[in-house]
Write an enzyme that holds these catalytic residues in place. Sequence first.
Site, PDB file in Angstrom:
ATOM      1  N   TYR A 159     110.123 -64.691   8.838  1.00 53.57           N
ATOM      2  CA  TYR A 159     109.147 -63.991   7.986  1.00 53.57           C
ATOM      3  C   TYR A 159     109.522 -62.515   7.840  1.00 53.57           C
ATOM      4  CZ  TYR A 159     104.527 -62.721   6.112  1.00 53.57           C
ATOM      5  OH  TYR A 159     103.498 -62.263   5.327  1.00 53.57           O
ATOM      6  N   LYS A 163     110.529 -60.575   4.426  1.00 53.13           N
ATOM      7  CA  LYS A 163     109.704 -59.521   3.830  1.00 53.13           C
ATOM      8  C   LYS A 163     110.466 -58.200   3.719  1.00 53.13           C
ATOM      9  CE  LYS A 163     105.968 -61.873   2.908  1.00 53.13           C
ATOM     10  NZ  LYS A 163     105.558 -62.093   1.507  1.00 53.13           N
TER      11      LYS A 163
END
Length: 254
Positions: A159, A163
């Site tokens: 993640y 991002k």
Amino acid sequence: MTQASSAGGRLAGKVAIITGGASGIGAATVARFVAEGASVVVADLDGDRAAEVCAPHGDRAMARAVDVTDGDAVRALVDAARERFGRLDIYHNNAGVALIRPLLEITREEWDRTLAVNVTALFLAAQVVAPVMREQGGGSLLVTASIASRRPRPDMAAYVASKLGVTGLARQLALDLAPEIRVNVINPGPVPTPMLLRFGGDSIDAVASAMGDVLPLGRAVQPDDVASAAVYLSSDEASAVTGVVLNVDAGRDL
Ligand SMILES: NC(=O)c1ccc[n+]([C@@H]2O[C@H](COP(=O)([O-])OP(=O)(O)OC[C@H]3O[C@@H](n4cnc5c(N)ncnc54)[C@H](O)[C@@H]3O)[C@@H](O)[C@H]2O)c1
């Protein structure tokens, strides 16, 4: 074709696509965009929930079932938006997936899917949207990243990589697509949406409250807080703003 709305507001007459618009931050942004005068295409894997989000907005919103990792589907989405509303001013690349898993347990498939949804989707969308917005003379690309890109938490390798990756891509696009197209990023802190349950806990509100308690502002971020930033960055008020990363994080980055 339904003409873009002639309602007043900070997004009056604009046409927007919001991916991941069937839930959480995306759904809140749909409501705010419509309230500010935009017509909105709600694009989501879950077409039924997208239709529910559109229902209160009559002919100002249209639902579309799309997997944002499918380039042909994204092209068809943009075509459908233009066919229905006549133009495209705003593309909010908001759909995302979270993976909370110890590093050694992440499978290659999970890694690839996380990067596909959270990073590659922006690349695919930019290739479709850029010629359209350039021909129109302008437009805005907006990305929902995450404060996790600046403040990693345990077990979030895929993640966090996704991002920070999408933030880098967005800033590159801001340069490559100027001067016609502005590209900006929002970094939400913890927001009570279904995604938050990935962090464990029994209820969305319980997780949000536990996370919010330790933030400088003493509360979680609400979907509408993020929608407010999205309205600003997508509006003409931000016509000199591109390449920025705006934290809406209740102070998590401090
Ligand atoms: N909730 C938080 O605490 C938080 C914090 C920081 C950043 N974010 C980011 O905000 C964005 C919105 O998240 P949310 O909290 O509203 O989550 P959510 O789970 O409520 O909504 C995400 C939506 O994206 C859709 N989606 C997922 N994969 C898709 C795909 N391949 N194609 C199309 N749609 C797809 C889902 O169906 C869902 O409706 C995400 O990018 C997320 O990473 C969330």
